[in-house]
Motif scaffolding. Sequence first.
Motif, mmCIF file in Angstrom:
data_model
loop_
_atom_site.group_PDB
_atom_site.id
_atom_site.type_symbol
_atom_site.label_atom_id
_atom_site.label_comp_id
_atom_site.label_asym_id
_atom_site.label_seq_id
_atom_site.Cartn_x
_atom_site.Cartn_y
_atom_site.Cartn_z
ATOM 1 N N HIS A 1 -41.678 25.758 10.037
ATOM 2 C CA HIS A 1 -40.760 26.419 9.116
ATOM 3 C C HIS A 1 -40.855 25.688 7.774
ATOM 4 C CE1 HIS A 1 -39.187 27.729 13.008
ATOM 5 N NE2 HIS A 1 -38.578 28.719 12.380
ATOM 6 N N THR A 2 -41.716 26.179 6.910
ATOM 7 C CA THR A 2 -41.930 25.560 5.606
ATOM 8 C C THR A 2 -41.238 26.379 4.525
ATOM 9 O OG1 THR A 2 -44.089 24.760 6.339
ATOM 10 C CG2 THR A 2 -43.642 24.710 3.976
ATOM 11 N N ASN A 3 -40.346 25.758 3.804
ATOM 12 C CA ASN A 3 -39.630 26.447 2.731
ATOM 13 C C ASN A 3 -40.417 26.276 1.431
ATOM 14 O OD1 ASN A 3 -37.794 27.733 1.126
ATOM 15 N ND2 ASN A 3 -36.069 26.397 1.602
ATOM 16 N N TRP A 4 -41.434 27.121 1.263
ATOM 17 C CA TRP A 4 -42.331 26.989 0.117
ATOM 18 C C TRP A 4 -41.591 27.155 -1.207
ATOM 19 C CZ3 TRP A 4 -47.067 25.389 1.435
ATOM 20 C CH2 TRP A 4 -47.536 25.670 2.725
ATOM 21 N N LEU A 5 -40.669 28.087 -1.269
ATOM 22 C CA LEU A 5 -39.972 28.387 -2.525
ATOM 23 C C LEU A 5 -38.712 27.557 -2.727
ATOM 24 C CD1 LEU A 5 -40.304 32.280 -2.437
ATOM 25 C CD2 LEU A 5 -41.714 30.657 -3.710
ATOM 26 N N GLY A 6 -38.238 26.897 -1.684
ATOM 27 C CA GLY A 6 -37.025 26.091 -1.792
ATOM 28 C C GLY A 6 -37.280 24.614 -1.922
ATOM 29 N N ASN A 7 -38.534 24.217 -1.905
ATOM 30 C CA ASN A 7 -38.899 22.805 -2.024
ATOM 31 C C ASN A 7 -39.344 22.528 -3.460
ATOM 32 O OD1 ASN A 7 -39.988 20.239 -1.892
ATOM 33 N ND2 ASN A 7 -41.009 20.571 0.065
ATOM 34 N N PRO A 8 -38.725 21.586 -4.166
ATOM 35 C CA PRO A 8 -39.129 21.305 -5.549
ATOM 36 C C PRO A 8 -40.601 20.930 -5.690
ATOM 37 C CG PRO A 8 -37.041 20.224 -5.039
ATOM 38 C CD PRO A 8 -37.568 20.760 -3.742
ATOM 39 N N ILE B 1 -49.050 32.468 10.502
ATOM 40 C CA ILE B 1 -50.436 32.012 10.671
ATOM 41 C C ILE B 1 -50.466 30.538 11.055
ATOM 42 C CG2 ILE B 1 -52.616 31.610 9.468
ATOM 43 C CD1 ILE B 1 -52.026 34.093 7.789
ATOM 44 N N ALA B 2 -49.629 29.734 10.373
ATOM 45 C CA ALA B 2 -49.592 28.303 10.675
ATOM 46 C C ALA B 2 -49.121 28.041 12.101
ATOM 47 C CB ALA B 2 -48.690 27.578 9.681
ATOM 48 N N SER B 3 -48.195 28.856 12.587
ATOM 49 C CA SER B 3 -47.695 28.649 13.952
ATOM 50 C C SER B 3 -48.759 28.931 15.000
ATOM 51 C CB SER B 3 -46.474 29.544 14.194
ATOM 52 O OG SER B 3 -46.842 30.915 14.148
ATOM 53 N N VAL B 4 -49.701 29.831 14.692
ATOM 54 C CA VAL B 4 -50.784 30.139 15.635
ATOM 55 C C VAL B 4 -51.711 28.946 15.793
ATOM 56 C CG1 VAL B 4 -52.796 31.606 16.036
ATOM 57 C CG2 VAL B 4 -50.668 32.615 15.194
ATOM 58 N N PHE B 5 -51.996 28.266 14.679
ATOM 59 C CA PHE B 5 -52.969 27.170 14.714
ATOM 60 C C PHE B 5 -52.324 25.798 14.884
ATOM 61 C CE2 PHE B 5 -55.079 30.583 12.338
ATOM 62 C CZ PHE B 5 -56.301 30.658 12.997
ATOM 63 N N PHE C 1 -44.376 36.743 2.284
ATOM 64 C CA PHE C 1 -45.395 35.770 2.706
ATOM 65 C C PHE C 1 -44.807 34.368 2.822
ATOM 66 C CE2 PHE C 1 -49.145 38.321 0.720
ATOM 67 C CZ PHE C 1 -49.001 39.268 1.710
ATOM 68 N N TYR C 2 -43.921 34.002 1.883
ATOM 69 C CA TYR C 2 -43.400 32.639 1.811
ATOM 70 C C TYR C 2 -42.142 32.425 2.646
ATOM 71 C CZ TYR C 2 -46.505 31.539 -2.131
ATOM 72 O OH TYR C 2 -47.595 31.293 -2.913
ATOM 73 N N THR C 3 -41.563 33.479 3.209
ATOM 74 C CA THR C 3 -40.300 33.335 3.941
ATOM 75 C C THR C 3 -40.450 32.346 5.089
ATOM 76 O OG1 THR C 3 -39.689 35.605 3.408
ATOM 77 C CG2 THR C 3 -38.518 34.551 5.235
ATOM 78 N N PRO C 4 -39.577 31.324 5.161
ATOM 79 C CA PRO C 4 -39.688 30.325 6.241
ATOM 80 C C PRO C 4 -39.491 30.970 7.620
ATOM 81 C CG PRO C 4 -38.233 29.555 4.486
ATOM 82 C CD PRO C 4 -38.490 31.006 4.214
ATOM 83 N N GLY C 5 -40.293 30.543 8.559
ATOM 84 C CA GLY C 5 -40.123 30.984 9.940
ATOM 85 C C GLY C 5 -40.892 32.230 10.293
#
Length: 295
Positions: A148-155, A139-143, A128-132
């Motif tokens: 490309h959000t790096n949810w798990l790599g961003n402090p 889902i975000a790209s549709v709307f 789910f969290y994988t960027p790109g």
Amino acid sequence: MRDWTLKREWIYGWLLLLPAMVFLFAFTHVPAVTTLINSFFSTPRGRRPAKFLGLANYDRLLNDPVFWKVLWNNLWFALGTIPVSIGLAILMALWVNEKLAGRSFVRMAYFTPTVLPLIAVANIWMFFYTPGFGLFDQIASVFFGSTHTNWLGNPATALNAIMIVTIWKEAGFFMIFYLAALQAIPVSLKEAAEIEGAGRWTVFWKITFPLLMPTTLFVSVNAVINSFRLVDHIFILTDGGPDNASSLLLFYIYETAFRFWETGYAATLTVVLLVLLSALAIGQFFFFDRKVHYK
């Protein structure tokens, strides 16, 4: 004759308890005492035995910036997951306790995350969290267009991302206890309140919620313990990074003991964790016990 019968029953009772007591002492009390003793010693290295250090490990802990960071992370993690998980559990239990179409299916859907292995849950949410090409970015790209959000790599988002996974998994588990408690409440209480003109909110706040207090005590103690013993999700999703932004206390203990092989200092961290959990559990018992008696 009666005294002998009572004595025999007393012996039988202790014999029945003996296996459980042996396992309890062998796997709970003895390791806890051993850990406390080891916290005053250095880590043995090869043929070099452990040396008595006194409070040196505790002094190191007080001056360890990583310890304070992971402790703050853990407190924030607990504050963010426990109330939300319990609140969602109550809402879900209230809903599936009503007469609605497909109620059994809804109950199963809510409880399904609980029966999934922790590692499987972590891998699902990693997708789910994988960027790109992860689910959230798709889902975000549709709307909102390409993202490309790096949810798990961003402090700033790593720990919050793990909190969402924890809430998703634990809310359904807590729901089962609240559902059982709701079904044990006599229907006559609700009917009497409605006859007196009480609305749904008044019935819940004045009748249902106070009667759920014993369940809330049980659930909250389990939720606190779960929030301080999370390792699996962190191990798979972030490995404690970036820069310890998603590391929690038990994961730091795991790293110290099994990656850096500093068992003496890991024992010290474990003692602090046990003391913290004991204090929180005792505080919860006093708080909720007063609430139950007050209501």
